[in-house]
Design an enzyme around this catalytic site. Structure first.
Site, short mmCIF file in Angstrom:
data_model
loop_
_atom_site.label_atom_id
_atom_site.label_comp_id
_atom_site.label_asym_id
_atom_site.label_seq_id
_atom_site.Cartn_x
_atom_site.Cartn_y
_atom_site.Cartn_z
N ASP A 1 8.37 -1.47 13.69
CA ASP A 1 8.29 -2.54 12.68
C ASP A 1 9.03 -2.11 11.42
O ASP A 1 9.22 -2.93 10.52
CB ASP A 1 6.82 -2.84 12.35
CG ASP A 1 6.67 -4.00 11.37
OD1 ASP A 1 7.37 -5.02 11.55
OD2 ASP A 1 5.88 -3.88 10.41
N VAL B 1 0.86 -1.20 0.00
CA VAL B 1 0.00 0.00 0.00
C VAL B 1 0.89 1.25 0.00
O VAL B 1 0.53 2.28 -0.57
CB VAL B 1 -1.00 -0.01 1.18
CG1 VAL B 1 -0.30 0.09 2.53
CG2 VAL B 1 -2.01 1.13 1.05
N GLY B 2 2.07 1.14 0.61
CA GLY B 2 3.00 2.26 0.60
C GLY B 2 3.59 2.45 -0.79
O GLY B 2 3.89 1.47 -1.48
N GLU C 1 16.56 -0.82 6.05
CA GLU C 1 16.02 -2.17 6.26
C GLU C 1 16.80 -3.14 5.39
O GLU C 1 16.88 -2.89 4.18
CB GLU C 1 14.53 -2.21 5.91
CG GLU C 1 13.70 -1.40 6.90
CD GLU C 1 12.20 -1.47 6.65
OE1 GLU C 1 11.76 -2.20 5.72
OE2 GLU C 1 11.46 -0.80 7.36
N HIS D 1 9.80 -5.57 9.72
CA HIS D 1 8.79 -5.11 8.75
C HIS D 1 7.82 -6.25 8.38
O HIS D 1 7.75 -6.67 7.22
CB HIS D 1 9.48 -4.56 7.48
CG HIS D 1 8.59 -3.64 6.68
ND1 HIS D 1 9.06 -2.59 5.95
CD2 HIS D 1 7.25 -3.63 6.49
CE1 HIS D 1 8.06 -1.96 5.35
NE2 HIS D 1 6.93 -2.59 5.67
N ILE D 2 7.09 -6.71 9.41
CA ILE D 2 6.19 -7.86 9.20
C ILE D 2 4.72 -7.48 9.35
O ILE D 2 3.87 -8.34 9.57
CB ILE D 2 6.53 -9.02 10.17
CG1 ILE D 2 6.50 -8.54 11.64
CG2 ILE D 2 7.87 -9.64 9.82
CD1 ILE D 2 6.53 -9.69 12.65
N GLY D 3 4.42 -6.19 9.24
CA GLY D 3 3.04 -5.72 9.46
C GLY D 3 1.99 -6.53 8.72
O GLY D 3 0.97 -6.92 9.29
N SER D 4 2.20 -6.78 7.45
CA SER D 4 1.18 -7.46 6.64
C SER D 4 1.45 -8.95 6.50
O SER D 4 0.80 -9.63 5.69
CB SER D 4 1.10 -6.81 5.26
OG SER D 4 2.33 -7.01 4.55
N ILE E 1 -5.23 2.17 8.28
CA ILE E 1 -4.57 1.39 9.33
C ILE E 1 -4.71 2.10 10.69
O ILE E 1 -4.97 1.45 11.71
CB ILE E 1 -3.10 1.12 8.96
CG1 ILE E 1 -3.06 0.24 7.70
CG2 ILE E 1 -2.36 0.44 10.11
CD1 ILE E 1 -1.70 0.07 7.06
N ARG F 1 6.69 3.91 8.09
CA ARG F 1 7.96 3.79 7.38
C ARG F 1 9.04 4.35 8.29
O ARG F 1 8.82 5.33 9.01
CB ARG F 1 7.94 4.58 6.06
CG ARG F 1 7.15 3.94 4.93
CD ARG F 1 7.82 2.67 4.39
NE ARG F 1 7.11 2.09 3.27
CZ ARG F 1 6.18 1.14 3.36
NH1 ARG F 1 5.83 0.65 4.54
NH2 ARG F 1 5.59 0.66 2.27
P1 NDP Z 1 -3.95 5.72 4.29
O1 NDP Z 1 -3.70 6.52 3.05
O2 NDP Z 1 -5.31 5.21 4.55
O3 NDP Z 1 -3.49 6.55 5.56
C1 NDP Z 1 -2.35 7.36 5.52
C2 NDP Z 1 -2.55 8.41 6.55
O4 NDP Z 1 -1.37 9.22 6.57
C3 NDP Z 1 -3.72 9.32 6.28
O5 NDP Z 1 -4.58 9.34 7.38
C4 NDP Z 1 -3.07 10.67 6.11
O6 NDP Z 1 -3.83 11.71 6.69
C5 NDP Z 1 -1.80 10.50 6.92
N1 NDP Z 1 -0.90 11.59 6.65
C6 NDP Z 1 -0.50 12.08 5.46
N2 NDP Z 1 0.24 13.18 5.67
C7 NDP Z 1 0.30 13.35 7.01
C8 NDP Z 1 0.93 14.29 7.85
N3 NDP Z 1 1.64 15.30 7.34
N4 NDP Z 1 0.81 14.15 9.18
C9 NDP Z 1 0.11 13.14 9.71
N5 NDP Z 1 -0.54 12.23 8.96
C10 NDP Z 1 -0.42 12.33 7.63
O7 NDP Z 1 -2.90 4.52 4.24
P2 NDP Z 1 -2.90 3.16 5.07
O8 NDP Z 1 -3.46 3.41 6.41
O9 NDP Z 1 -3.47 2.09 4.25
O10 NDP Z 1 -1.31 2.90 5.16
C11 NDP Z 1 -0.49 3.82 5.81
C12 NDP Z 1 0.97 3.48 5.66
O11 NDP Z 1 1.29 2.36 6.46
C13 NDP Z 1 1.43 3.06 4.26
O12 NDP Z 1 1.65 4.19 3.45
C14 NDP Z 1 2.68 2.27 4.54
O13 NDP Z 1 3.79 3.14 4.53
C15 NDP Z 1 2.47 1.76 5.96
N6 NDP Z 1 2.30 0.31 6.00
C16 NDP Z 1 3.20 -0.44 6.71
C17 NDP Z 1 3.04 -1.79 6.82
C18 NDP Z 1 4.02 -2.61 7.59
O14 NDP Z 1 4.25 -3.75 7.21
N7 NDP Z 1 4.59 -2.09 8.66
C19 NDP Z 1 1.93 -2.51 6.17
C20 NDP Z 1 1.04 -1.62 5.47
C21 NDP Z 1 1.24 -0.27 5.40
P3 NDP Z 1 -4.48 12.83 5.76
O15 NDP Z 1 -5.42 12.11 4.87
O16 NDP Z 1 -5.09 13.76 6.71
O17 NDP Z 1 -3.35 13.43 5.00
C1 DGY Z 2 3.05 -1.89 2.64
O1 DGY Z 2 2.16 -2.53 2.05
O2 DGY Z 2 3.29 -0.71 2.40
C2 DGY Z 2 3.82 -2.60 3.70
O3 DGY Z 2 4.88 -1.91 4.17
C3 DGY Z 2 4.08 -4.04 3.44
O4 DGY Z 2 2.89 -4.71 3.35
#
Ligand code: NDP
Ligand code: DGY
Length: 322
Positions: A263, A77-78, A268, A287-290, A158, A239
């Site tokens: 995580d 998703v990132g 990394e 980095h095992i979130g998903s 999330i 991240r």
């Molecule tokens: P979303 O797009 O739903 O959420 C991202 C959030 O980031 C939004 O609420 C957004 O708020 C916020 N954001 C953006 N800019 C800012 C800012 N300046 N200050 C604070 N918040 C901000 O994405 P997801 O929830 O699906 O995923 C989020 C992230 O989690 C991914 O981009 C990825 O990097 C990470 N991730 C990590 C995983 C892991 O394995 N550890 C697994 C999956 C994801 P707003 O809309 O108000 O800008």
């Molecule tokens: C993502 O999806 O961005 C995570 O970091 C791995 O699933």
């Protein structure tokens, strides 16, 4: 048409790709990252690219791919590893994997938070090394969620899923930050939109679930940690680059904050001699979130279907709006 897949992916995703009969597939069939030279060579002339988050898809890769490339599908998703401006300029479409990994990542975030605040890895180690001599009233105490204030940086998919799971633990108040208030996301938790500084000052637990953007890069820095309470716990499942790790290290060593659970790190993998790994009050996961079987399988199928739709010039199941 031809597609390049930069990593070994779950077989369900590869089957979806190969059975569609839309493109021939060339793959870096390894669990280890593709060397840069192989990536540059492999992508040349391809119409589609299925990549993972550790592949930096920048101008050099796009140039190496050439003008055939019309679709990039990332198994994540990132999207911070993609040069989005450059991709947009070239009219390339991007698929990604939102929603289907939200539950797994939120679950891991909560597991990491509990492991960190209740000192689980440290406690397990004490059992193994003989540090557990008897039940001691003052030993291995940590911090609990009941009656606490939780601050969420990024109340997106999330972030909300984390808040939903934490609420039944008796959290008293949720705070959140973002680019603007999102009452539609916040109402379920009666979460209050606050400036980052206030979130740092008032939270007992800070959970970072935002995307990495130029605005979020390094926001958890010396100033941020200096505002946190000495009893507060910091969790990052977003991240690594959202955090200034040197500042986090100083905050943990000096007792400025109680503990951290990560995580995600920079880089990394984190080198095994990294100072953060020497700290008992820092829990680090790779980095095992998903990383559940079902989620990774679903991610691979979605990534395959995004790629196929892009190649067929159809609407993608999950297209990133550029
Ligand atoms: P979303 O797009 O739903 O959420 C991202 C959030 O980031 C939004 O609420 C957004 O708020 C916020 N954001 C953006 N800019 C800012 C800012 N300046 N200050 C604070 N918040 C901000 O994405 P997801 O929830 O699906 O995923 C989020 C992230 O989690 C991914 O981009 C990825 O990097 C990470 N991730 C990590 C995983 C892991 O394995 N550890 C697994 C999956 C994801 P707003 O809309 O108000 O800008
Ligand atoms: C993502 O999806 O961005 C995570 O970091 C791995 O699933």
């Amino acid at each position: 048409m031809q597609a390049f897949v930069t990593r070994r992916i779950p077989r369900e995703g590869l089957a979806a790709l190969s059975q569609a009969g839309v493109c021939s597939i060339q793959q870096w069939d390894s669990d280890e990252p593709i060397p840069r030279s192989e990536l540059l060579a492999g992508v040349a002339g391809k119409h589609g690219l299925l990549c993972v988050l550790s592949d930096q898809i920048d101008k050099e890769v796009l140039d190496a791919a050439g003008s055939n490339l019309k679709t990039i599908s990332t198994l994540s998703v990132g999207v911070d590893h993609l040069a989005l401006e450059e991709i947009k300029k070239r009219g390339i479409r991007v698929g990604y994997t939102p929603d289907i990994l939200t539950d797994a990542t939120a679950e891991l975030s909560v597991a990491l938070l509990l492991a960190t605040c209740r000192r689980l890895p440290e406690s397990v180690e004490e059992v193994k090394n003989g540090g557990w001599t008897t039940w001691k009233p003052l030993w291995m105490c940590g911090y609990g969620l009941s009656g606490s204030t939780v601050g969420i940086i990024g109340l997106g998919r999330i972030g909300q899923a984390v808040a939903r799971r934490l609420k039944p633990f008796g959290v008293k108040k949720f705070l959140y930050t973002g680019s603007r208030p999102k009452p539609e996301n916040a109402v379920e938790f009666q979460a209050e939109f606050v400036p980052l500084a206030k979130l740092a000052e008032e939270s007992d637990f800070v959970v970072v679930t935002c995307s990495l953007t130029p605005d979020t890069k390094g926001v958890c820095n010396k100033d941020f940690f200096s505002r946190m309470k000495k009893t507060s716990v910091f969790i990052n499942t977003s991240r690594g680059a959202v955090v200034n790790q040197e500042d986090l290290y100083q905050a943990l060593v000096s007792g400025q904050i109680a503990a951290a659970g990560l995580d995600v790190t920079t880089p990394e993998p984190l080198p095994t001699d990294h100072p953060l790994l020497s700290l008992k009050n820092c829990v680090i996961l790779p980095h095992i979130g998903s990383a559940t079987y079902a989620t990774r399988s679903a991610m691979s199928v979605l990534a395959a279907n995004n790629l196929l739709a892009g190649l067929k010039e159809e609407s993608m199941p999950s297209e990133l709006q550029l």
